[in-house]
Design an enzyme around this catalytic site. Structure first.
Site, PDB file in Angstrom:
ATOM      1  N   HIS A 136       0.875  -1.181   0.000  1.00 24.99           N
ATOM      2  CA  HIS A 136       0.000   0.000   0.000  1.00 24.99           C
ATOM      3  C   HIS A 136       0.905   1.222   0.000  1.00 24.99           C
ATOM      4  O   HIS A 136       1.952   1.225   0.648  1.00 24.99           O
ATOM      5  CB  HIS A 136      -0.885   0.001   1.249  1.00 24.99           C
ATOM      6  CG  HIS A 136      -1.776   1.204   1.311  1.00 24.99           C
ATOM      7  ND1 HIS A 136      -3.002   1.249   0.688  1.00 24.99           N
ATOM      8  CD2 HIS A 136      -1.608   2.411   1.901  1.00 24.99           C
ATOM      9  CE1 HIS A 136      -3.544   2.431   0.885  1.00 24.99           C
ATOM     10  NE2 HIS A 136      -2.723   3.157   1.617  1.00 24.99           N
ATOM     11  N   ARG A 182     -15.380  11.255   6.498  1.00 25.94           N
ATOM     12  CA  ARG A 182     -14.147  11.949   6.934  1.00 25.94           C
ATOM     13  C   ARG A 182     -13.706  12.960   5.892  1.00 25.94           C
ATOM     14  O   ARG A 182     -13.217  14.041   6.237  1.00 25.94           O
ATOM     15  CB  ARG A 182     -13.028  10.912   7.171  1.00 25.94           C
ATOM     16  CG  ARG A 182     -13.233  10.098   8.427  1.00 25.94           C
ATOM     17  CD  ARG A 182     -12.272   8.922   8.458  1.00 25.94           C
ATOM     18  NE  ARG A 182     -10.889   9.328   8.369  1.00 25.94           N
ATOM     19  CZ  ARG A 182      -9.909   8.595   7.810  1.00 25.94           C
ATOM     20  NH1 ARG A 182     -10.173   7.397   7.314  1.00 25.94           N
ATOM     21  NH2 ARG A 182      -8.692   9.051   7.764  1.00 25.94           N
ATOM     22  N   LYS A 207      -8.909  -2.665   5.050  1.00 25.90           N
ATOM     23  CA  LYS A 207      -9.028  -3.112   3.656  1.00 25.90           C
ATOM     24  C   LYS A 207      -7.970  -4.154   3.326  1.00 25.90           C
ATOM     25  O   LYS A 207      -8.236  -5.136   2.635  1.00 25.90           O
ATOM     26  CB  LYS A 207      -8.899  -1.910   2.715  1.00 25.90           C
ATOM     27  CG  LYS A 207     -10.156  -1.040   2.751  1.00 25.90           C
ATOM     28  CD  LYS A 207     -10.009   0.220   1.924  1.00 25.90           C
ATOM     29  CE  LYS A 207      -9.083   1.203   2.543  1.00 25.90           C
ATOM     30  NZ  LYS A 207      -9.283   2.597   2.258  1.00 25.90           N
TER      31      LYS A 207
HETATM   32  N1  URA Z   1      -5.990   5.950   2.427  1.00 27.29           N
HETATM   33  C1  URA Z   1      -6.957   5.185   2.982  1.00 27.29           C
HETATM   34  O1  URA Z   1      -7.286   4.120   2.473  1.00 27.29           O
HETATM   35  N2  URA Z   1      -7.544   5.620   4.106  1.00 27.29           N
HETATM   36  C2  URA Z   1      -7.205   6.780   4.724  1.00 27.29           C
HETATM   37  O2  URA Z   1      -7.771   7.102   5.748  1.00 27.29           O
HETATM   38  C3  URA Z   1      -6.202   7.569   4.124  1.00 27.29           C
HETATM   39  C4  URA Z   1      -5.606   7.123   2.980  1.00 27.29           C
END
Ligand code: URA
Length: 433
Positions: free
Chosen positions: A84, A170, A189
């Site tokens: 990621h 958010r 995720k």
């Molecule tokens: N990427 C994400 O998946 N979530 C966040 O809160 C910030 C960046």
């Protein structure tokens, strides 16, 4: 158990008291069901953002968001690994890393996102390939993992739906920049993909979420600690984002640069970061005993065409029609107005220019112009003379005219030389040899 009282739970967090696992679970489950209203979740997110979350609160939040959905099934016992990135300009590493890793005996179920604001999205870049599908039925992705070893798709409804709902909230309540909330969002995720190892590329610099090394370190430690405590071997690499990664910035143009790297060429910094992240994953997954050995074989898979072939197979399986570099808009040069040393590159200005040309989104749902883009011709530390090409801009003459000044001034040229920062700054959560 006490009856669930959203307002008193919000008050508790507002007053700086830690929440229990049960309270966090009730809040998240209630939010997904609709019993906790958006305004209550927004108040809670703000309290969490301002008061912070301790490691066990973040771990609880991560687990409850994960459990709001259904993890991907496993059909083979090959190691499952993924990366990621916290996002940066010109970051096309995912496009290269997934097929490169799939050349080894591992699976890479890559669930990626779209760009919003200044950060480009992997899915947008891939959609520059005609026909490329980013939403596929489960049977197809499961089959791709077994037969090809990798896919790159968007999240489905089954992947941590609580995060999807909360992230949208958010975004519009100024609660994105919270280490605890970011950690839980990313890891819920990634845990949904049932991984055996994860590496996180935490970008540091003027164009990153985390502008200073201290903030980046804090986020990296939070991700590594919560990932490990959730049973997912996790490590983080801090990488420089004071200047774009590689030459290409845009959508089709980044696919083209990825094809160059996949064929053993391309900009050295893109190759270095992709190989660095991939080697760590392969070592964590037990595929190699040493990072040096992993790096050597990864380099070989790029040089001998295997990674390129794997990418083309993945693209075809996802419906993409690709037989060479993608077409780009007409090219024009942006030149230096004086002699000197390149001391800084304002990535925000460049990103804003790409958005203004239609290569990025201002709002969710905006249509993209895949053919626009920038090809950087200088890096921090280079010496330039007046009239030298700083970057090439792919755009129609009208679009080019609208951004030419912004682009010209994004490259700072001064008398005194500076040295560029190293690309890979630190590794957190794993040995480095
Ligand atoms: N990427 C994400 O998946 N979530 C966040 O809160 C910030 C960046």
């Amino acid at each position: 158990m006490q009856p669930f009282m959203p307002v008193s739970t919000i008050r508790q967090k507002r007053d700086g008291e830690a929440l229990s696992d049960a309270q966090i679970g009730q809040f998240i489950e209630g939010y997904v069901r609709g019993d906790v209203a958006d305004y209550q979740m927004a108040a809670m997110a703000m309290a969490m953002c301002l008061r912070g979350l301790n490691t066990s609160e973040i771990a609880s939040l991560t687990r409850h968001m994960l459990e709001s959905g259904t993890p991907l099934t496993r059909v083979t016992d090959r190691p499952r690994i993924d990366k990621h990135s916290t996002g940066g300009l010109g970051d096309k590493v995912s496009l290269i890393l997934a097929p490169l890793l799939a050349c080894f005996d591992v699976e890479v179920p890559m669930i990626s996102g779209r760009g919003l604001g200044r950060t480009g999205g992997t899915l947008d870049k891939l959609e520059a390939i005609p026909g490329f599908q980013t939403q596929l039925p489960d049977e197809v992705t499961t089959d791709m993992l077994s037969s090809i070893g990798a896919f790159i798709v968007g999240a489905t409804e089954a992947i941590a739906p609580a995060d999807r709902k909360l992230y949208g909230l958010r975004d519009v309540t100024a609660t994105v920049e919270s280490i605890g909330l970011i950690t839980a969002s990313i890891l819920s995720k990634k845990l949904s993909a049932s991984l055996d190892a994860l590496v996180i590329d935490v970008k540091v610099g003027s164009a990153a979420f985390m502008p200073t090394i201290e903030e980046a370190r804090q986020l990296a430690h939070s991700l590594v600690d919560v990932g490990q405590s959730s049973g997912l071997p996790t490590m983080a690499m801090l990488s420089d984002m004071d200047q774009p990664l590689g030459v290409a910035i845009g959508n089709a143009i980044e696919v083209n640069e990825s094809l160059d790297v996949l064929a053993g060429g391309g900009p050295p910094r893109v190759r270095q970061l992709t190989i660095g992240l991939s080697a760590s994953l392969l070592k964590q997954a037990g595929a190699f005993a040493s990072l040096d050995e992993a790096r050597e074989l990864l380099t070989q898979k790029l040089a001998d065409g295997s990674a390129h072939e794997k990418f083309m197979t993945m693209v075809r399986a996802q419906g993409g029609l690709l037989d060479g570099p993608l077409p780009l808009d007409p090219i024009s040069d942006i030149v230096a107005e004086r002699d000197g040393h390149v001391t800084a590159i304002d990535c925000r200005e460049i990103a804003d220019a790409v958005i203004a040309m239609g290569g990025g989104r201002r709002r969710t749902g905006d249509q993209l112009d895949f053919g626009v883009g920038i090809a950087m011709q200088v890096e921090i530390g280079d010496v330039v003379s007046k009239g030298d090409v700083l970057m090439q801009c792919h755009a129609t003459p009208e679009k080019h005219a609208a951004v030419v000044n912004q682009l010209k001034h994004s490259v700072k040229i001064q008398d005194e030389p500076v040295k560029a920062r190293e690309l890979i700054l630190e590794t957190i959560g794993s040995e480095t040899a």
